[in-house]
Design a protein around this motif. Sequence first.
Motif, short mmCIF file in Angstrom:
data_model
loop_
_atom_site.label_atom_id
_atom_site.label_comp_id
_atom_site.label_asym_id
_atom_site.label_seq_id
_atom_site.Cartn_x
_atom_site.Cartn_y
_atom_site.Cartn_z
N SER A 115 118.76 19.17 52.47
CA SER A 115 117.58 19.82 52.36
C SER A 115 117.37 21.28 52.54
N PRO A 116 116.48 22.07 51.90
CA PRO A 116 116.30 23.47 52.11
C PRO A 116 116.29 24.05 53.57
N ALA A 117 117.08 25.10 53.91
CA ALA A 117 117.23 25.48 55.27
C ALA A 117 115.64 25.65 56.02
N SER A 118 115.59 25.19 57.17
CA SER A 118 114.34 25.23 57.91
C SER A 118 113.16 24.51 57.31
N SER A 119 113.47 23.71 56.48
CA SER A 119 112.38 22.82 55.75
C SER A 119 111.64 21.68 56.57
N ILE A 120 112.55 21.23 57.42
CA ILE A 120 112.42 19.96 58.17
C ILE A 120 111.95 20.45 59.59
N ALA A 121 110.74 20.01 60.15
CA ALA A 121 110.26 20.31 61.42
C ALA A 121 110.99 19.52 62.43
N CYS A 122 110.80 17.99 62.13
CA CYS A 122 111.87 17.21 62.95
C CYS A 122 112.08 16.00 62.22
N ILE A 123 112.76 15.25 62.68
CA ILE A 123 113.25 13.86 62.23
C ILE A 123 113.37 12.88 63.45
N PHE A 124 112.59 11.91 63.61
CA PHE A 124 112.68 10.89 64.60
C PHE A 124 112.66 9.39 64.07
N ALA A 125 113.22 8.46 64.77
CA ALA A 125 113.42 6.94 64.53
C ALA A 125 112.13 6.40 65.23
N GLY A 126 111.55 5.66 64.52
CA GLY A 126 110.69 4.68 65.12
C GLY A 126 110.89 3.39 65.19
N GLY A 127 110.18 2.25 65.05
CA GLY A 127 110.27 0.95 64.86
C GLY A 127 111.19 0.22 66.08
N SER A 128 112.05 -0.51 65.53
CA SER A 128 112.98 -1.36 66.72
C SER A 128 113.84 -0.31 67.10
N LEU A 129 114.33 0.39 66.51
CA LEU A 129 115.20 1.73 67.17
C LEU A 129 114.77 2.26 68.20
N GLY A 130 113.38 2.90 67.73
CA GLY A 130 112.60 3.51 68.70
C GLY A 130 112.20 2.88 70.04
N ARG A 131 112.16 1.45 69.83
CA ARG A 131 111.84 0.65 71.03
C ARG A 131 113.10 0.05 71.73
N GLY A 132 114.25 0.54 71.21
CA GLY A 132 115.63 0.13 71.79
C GLY A 132 115.95 -1.17 71.44
N GLU A 133 115.55 -1.79 70.54
CA GLU A 133 115.88 -2.91 69.92
C GLU A 133 116.56 -3.10 68.76
N VAL A 134 117.53 -4.04 68.47
CA VAL A 134 118.17 -4.24 67.21
C VAL A 134 118.36 -5.73 66.93
N TRP A 135 118.16 -6.14 65.67
CA TRP A 135 118.29 -7.85 65.56
C TRP A 135 119.60 -7.86 65.06
N CYS A 136 120.73 -8.63 65.46
CA CYS A 136 121.89 -8.69 64.94
C CYS A 136 122.59 -10.11 65.24
N ALA A 137 123.57 -10.35 64.57
CA ALA A 137 124.29 -11.45 65.02
C ALA A 137 125.73 -11.22 64.51
N GLU A 138 126.71 -11.76 65.24
CA GLU A 138 128.10 -11.77 64.79
C GLU A 138 128.21 -13.02 64.02
N ILE A 139 128.84 -12.82 62.68
CA ILE A 139 129.08 -13.75 61.80
C ILE A 139 130.72 -13.74 61.36
N ALA A 140 131.39 -14.58 61.79
CA ALA A 140 132.88 -14.67 61.36
C ALA A 140 133.55 -13.25 61.86
#
Length: 125
Positions: free
Chosen positions: A22-47
């Motif tokens: 992105s152009p320099a200084s064009s982004i004020a902030c970036i944050f993650a919400g959703g499951s990552l914001g809540r500290g959750e990840v749905w996953c499974a180990e398969i083979a």
Amino acid sequence: MSALEIQRLRASAIARELVERSPASSIACIFAGGSLGRGEVWCAEIAGLLEVYSDVDLYVVVGNETAFASVRAAAAAITAAPVTGVRFLRAPDVGVYSRADLLAQPARPGTIDLSVNHVLLHGDP
């Protein structure tokens, strides 16, 4: 390394790539919400391979509205690097907003708890 740590590292890498594209200084902030914001990840180990079902919900707040098109183009070009032993089943979901756009988002499961449950990845908290 836990699936949550892997997902946080993935989100951080995407945020760095987005800032670099992105152009320099064009982004004020970036944050993650959703499951990552809540500290959750749905996953499974398969083979012996970790399958991650949760996506990364990124909110990009543009500080300079004249850079909207450039930042959106940068977001569309994101190439999340693969991680050995991990298969991500969902692509990152990246939204680009002005501060006013973000504040005007309707109350729904993905936005209602953003003020409390988020992970700052870049910029102004």
